[in-house]
Design a protein around this motif. Structure first.
Motif, short mmCIF file in Angstrom:
data_model
loop_
_atom_site.label_atom_id
_atom_site.label_comp_id
_atom_site.label_asym_id
_atom_site.label_seq_id
_atom_site.Cartn_x
_atom_site.Cartn_y
_atom_site.Cartn_z
N GLY A 82 0.75 -1.27 -0.10
CA GLY A 82 0.06 0.05 -0.05
C GLY A 82 0.78 1.30 0.32
N LEU A 83 2.39 1.09 0.34
CA LEU A 83 2.95 2.22 0.20
C LEU A 83 2.68 3.28 0.90
N GLY A 84 2.07 3.16 1.93
CA GLY A 84 1.78 4.18 3.08
C GLY A 84 0.87 5.18 2.62
N GLN A 85 -0.10 4.66 1.31
CA GLN A 85 -1.01 5.84 1.01
C GLN A 85 -2.17 5.81 1.51
N SER A 86 -2.94 6.87 1.44
CA SER A 86 -4.00 6.73 2.59
C SER A 86 -5.54 6.36 1.82
N ALA A 87 -6.10 5.87 2.74
CA ALA A 87 -7.36 5.47 2.24
C ALA A 87 -8.47 5.59 3.30
N ILE A 88 -9.59 5.97 2.66
CA ILE A 88 -10.90 6.11 3.36
C ILE A 88 -11.93 5.16 3.13
N VAL A 89 -12.54 4.51 4.33
CA VAL A 89 -13.47 3.30 3.98
C VAL A 89 -14.54 4.01 4.60
N TYR A 120 -1.77 0.50 3.99
CA TYR A 120 -2.35 1.67 3.66
C TYR A 120 -2.62 2.34 5.16
N LYS A 121 -2.58 3.85 5.24
CA LYS A 121 -3.16 4.56 6.27
C LYS A 121 -4.54 4.56 6.04
N VAL A 122 -5.47 4.22 7.13
CA VAL A 122 -6.88 3.92 6.71
C VAL A 122 -7.67 4.91 7.75
N HIS A 123 -8.46 5.58 7.04
CA HIS A 123 -9.42 6.51 7.87
C HIS A 123 -10.81 5.80 7.64
N ASP A 136 -5.78 8.47 -1.43
CA ASP A 136 -5.31 7.90 -2.80
C ASP A 136 -6.26 6.74 -2.90
N LEU A 137 -7.21 6.31 -2.16
CA LEU A 137 -8.10 5.01 -2.52
C LEU A 137 -9.33 5.52 -1.58
N ILE A 138 -10.42 5.54 -2.19
CA ILE A 138 -11.80 5.98 -1.44
C ILE A 138 -12.75 4.59 -1.72
N VAL A 139 -12.92 3.91 -0.60
CA VAL A 139 -13.97 3.04 -0.72
C VAL A 139 -15.27 3.38 0.01
N ASP A 140 -16.42 3.11 -0.65
CA ASP A 140 -17.87 3.30 -0.44
C ASP A 140 -18.39 2.01 -0.02
N VAL A 141 -18.74 1.34 1.17
CA VAL A 141 -19.36 0.35 1.16
C VAL A 141 -20.91 0.41 1.31
N LEU A 142 -21.45 0.01 0.25
CA LEU A 142 -23.03 0.14 0.12
C LEU A 142 -23.63 -1.06 0.10
N GLY A 143 -25.10 -1.08 0.55
CA GLY A 143 -25.88 -2.10 0.53
C GLY A 143 -26.18 -2.23 -0.74
N LEU A 182 -12.35 13.86 -12.27
CA LEU A 182 -11.56 13.39 -11.33
C LEU A 182 -11.32 11.98 -11.53
N ASP A 183 -10.39 11.20 -10.97
CA ASP A 183 -9.99 10.12 -11.30
C ASP A 183 -11.01 8.82 -10.88
N VAL A 184 -11.62 8.32 -11.49
CA VAL A 184 -12.88 7.49 -10.91
C VAL A 184 -12.29 6.20 -10.48
N SER A 185 -10.93 5.89 -10.96
CA SER A 185 -10.31 4.49 -10.55
C SER A 185 -10.06 4.51 -9.04
N LYS A 186 -9.81 5.71 -8.40
CA LYS A 186 -9.74 5.67 -7.12
C LYS A 186 -11.08 5.33 -6.23
N LEU A 187 -12.10 5.29 -6.59
CA LEU A 187 -13.28 5.12 -5.88
C LEU A 187 -13.55 3.73 -6.14
N ILE A 188 -13.79 2.76 -4.97
CA ILE A 188 -14.15 1.56 -5.07
C ILE A 188 -15.49 1.43 -4.36
N ILE A 189 -16.51 0.77 -4.86
CA ILE A 189 -17.84 0.52 -4.37
C ILE A 189 -18.28 -1.05 -4.20
N PRO A 190 -17.63 -1.63 -3.02
CA PRO A 190 -18.05 -2.81 -2.82
C PRO A 190 -19.30 -2.88 -2.37
#
Length: 587
Positions: A118-125, A159-162, A362-369, A388-396
RNA sequence: GCGUCCGUAGCUCAGUUGGAUAGAGUACUUGGCUUCGAACCAAGGUGUCGGGGGUUCGAAUCCCUCCGGGCGCACCA
């Protein structure tokens, strides 16, 4: 190990190319694949490279495989390399290379399995984000368990996770909540109240009203005659339920004036506090609770729409303001400002995502129903529109959990307020079983949650099966002391070659897979892989336990075996921790 | 109707970016505790991977089609 093998193959191909035995341009865009074998007879790792190249080179796969093997640089970790099947190159590691995992685990302890890809990149979940209109129910529980594990997994790969909870405190539903509380308050004050069909019921509403009564006394009381004066007809009486409740909300605001805000805030803070406590007890903790209302107050929502407007992606139609989502892959255009001048939820969500991007993740994760899966194209559309860079956003997506008691389905109904809450579920089956069961299945699969099974303290229950393995190892060390035997870890690590039994090979092999499983699970956002792995590891340990004695008289063998099971215990513990499940020393 | 996810053993489910003989658990039968916890282990068989077609050295996996399910298709959130 895999990357090392890939490098060896690459070097071999380079040598062959240099000797003009293979075309040189093969090396340019070559995806060298090395994967772990399923069958131990095929060694530890295998590559299909010869089969992939067979066409370009014009050789038969098995011949090419043999040629590549002949050019492989020597490596001390490899016992032998063989051609097999249709042209696989199978790598057999030396026993000592395999057993090295034991020393690694014991040395790294809780950190074992972590890496830095993850190279110390930041992620928000962002996850759960349930509307603050009532307590969490069992459906939210799965999102909570899943999101928490995904966040932890991302941390283990560097990753550094928020972790963030988005509080939807700005919508119509919140006003219905406030009004519902007030009606209950009036009821408690002795008034005769007919609850609207669309209002919130449930005991928690009455409880909040009761506390308002205690605190405010009669201060929030208003004339019931004025309340009902000239209201439209409710749904249950043949009118429009939505229209009715909106009129009721408007009336409540009118009659209460400044007091309305007090009731609204009380409802919000009480329910958020409840949700927060519930989640904390469940082992799910957020770094931030982000309020939708803040986006409105700060003007972010207005600015976000203005930004899209400047870019030419906004237009007016039928009195409303629309975002031209169809230009960016969505199936229809979306309203951002309603005819009545109010922003839609989507408008706020645009601002929210711009905010997330603005915070530099660097990484944005939206967990949705999974019932929100149609929402993803909409969000992606405006990201594209905003450049904006769409590939940064992951929606599991997380599917709903269906509760069973044995074979019978447990009915859930949000309307009546009789839904099963997460708190009730936790109380009934315990946090460990709940956390494990929630992530046991792939997130986008339906989950049949059997309450009886989750509660049962038997071999049927996978949670106990894994925890039992951990407790059993702990028990061995207690026995060690009782029998006045010793364990010298350093000496044990020097004698790992004594671990020559088949069960030991199997267990070592399983331990060696842990780091790969973690990476895979993290990169794919699939904690269920960890759950499955732990069951396998526990199984391999139990089999070993039943087959061999650990506390043997031969000290060196004893040391070595105790190293192996200590490593097993550590990996069990690390894996369970990721899933939010405890690793008890006794059961 | 359109979109999307899914269909694997009697049941609940895995199956790694396409790989070798498709695997677990459960259920059923039988065996194993005077020795580290039997909440355990060992042995026993089960599949037209929903049907059909295609892509290729090779398909549960990728493409098309049909059948059967879940979910979505708001100026709700």
């Amino acid at each position: 190990m895999q990357s090392k093998l890939k490098q060896l193959l690459f070097d071999a191909l380079a040598v062959l190319a240099a000797d003009a035995k293979l075309p040189a341009d093969l090396l340019v865009s070559l995806p060298i694949q090395v994967e772990r074998t399923r069958n131990p007879e095929h060694g530890d790792f295998a590559s299909n490279i010869a089969m992939l190249l067979t066409k370009d080179v014009g050789m038969r796969p098995r011949d090419l495989a043999a040629l590549i093997i002949s050019a492989l640089p020597a490596c001390a970790l490899i016992d032998q390399v063989l051609v097999a099947g249709a042209g696989f190159i199978n790598f057999y590691l030396t026993k000592s290379a395999q057993r090295k995992v034991i020393a690694d685990v014991l040395q790294l302890g809780e950190k074992y399995g972590c890496c830095d890809i993850g190279l110390g990149q930041s992620a928000i979940v962002e996850f759960v984000s349930s509307n603050p209109t009532g307590p969490l129910h069992v459906g939210h529980g799965r999102g909570a368990a899943y999101g928490a594990s995904v966040a932890d997994l991302l941390e283990t790969i560097g990753y550094k996770v928020h972790r963030e909870y988005y509080v939807n405190d700005a919508g119509r539903q919140m006003h219905i909540l406030a009004t519902s509380i007030w009606l209950r308050y009036l009821e408690l004050s002795g008034e005769d109240i007919a609850l609207p069909g669309n209002c919130y019921r449930g005991d928690y509403i009455i409880e909040i009203a009761r506390r308002l009564r205690v605190e405010y006394g009669e201060k929030l009381r208003r004339s019931v005659e004025l309340l009902y004066q000239d209201l439209p007809i409710d749904g249950k009486d043949g009118g429009d339920a939505d229209f009715y409740i909106d009129a009721m909300v408007a009336r409540a605001k009118d009659l209460l004036g400044d007091d309305y805000e007090a009731i609204f805030q009380r409802g919000l803070t009480t329910i958020i506090a409840d949700i927060r406590e519930d989640l904390e007890e469940f082992g799910v903790v957020f770094q931030e609770w982000f309020y939708e209302s803040a986006l409105h107050k700060s003007g972010d929502v207005a600015r976000s729409i203005a930004r899209l407007h400047e870019l030419g992606h906004i237009y007016e139609k039928d009195g409303a303001t629309w975002f031209r989502a169809t230009d960016f892959g969505d199936e229809k255009d979306r309203v951002v400002i309603r005819e009545n001048g109010q922003y839609t939820y989507f408008a706020a969500d645009i601002a929210y995502h711009l905010n997330k991007y603005g915070r530099g993740f660097d990484l944005i994760v939206d967990v949705l129903g999974s019932d929100h899966h149609g929402y993803a194209p909409r969000v992606q559309a405006f990201l594209k529109a905003a450049g904006l860079d769409v590939s940064k956003l992951i929606i599991p997506l997380v599917q709903f959990a269906i509760l069973y008691r044995g074979k019978t389905k447990v009915q859930m109904s949000t309307r009546s307020g009789e839904f099963v809450t997460l708190r009730e579920l936790r109380k009934e089956v315990g946090n460990d079983a709940a956390r494990f069961f929630y992530v046991m299945r792939k997130n986008d699969q339906h989950l049949d949650f059997d309450l009886d099974l989750a509660k049962s303290q038997s071999k049927d229950n996978p949670v106990y099966y894994i925890q039992y393995a951990h407790a059993r190892v702990c028990s061995v060390y207690r026995q060690l002391e009782e029998r006045n035997l010793d364990w010298d870890m350093t000496e044990g690590l020097l004698n790992l070659h004594l671990l020559a039994k088949e069960h030991e090979d199997v267990l070592v092999r399983c331990l060696g897979r842990y780091a790969e499983v973690l990476q895979q699970a993290a990169l794919k956002y699939e904690p269920h892989l960890v759950a499955h792995y732990l069951q396998e590891l526990a199984n391999d340990f139990h089999a070993y336990y039943n087959a061999e004695q650990f506390l043997v008289d031969d000290a060196k063998l004893r040391y070595a075996r105790l190293c192996l099971i200590a490593a097993t215990r550590q990996v069990l513990k690390n894996g369970l921790f990721l899933l939010g499940v405890s690793a008890p020393e006794t059961m």
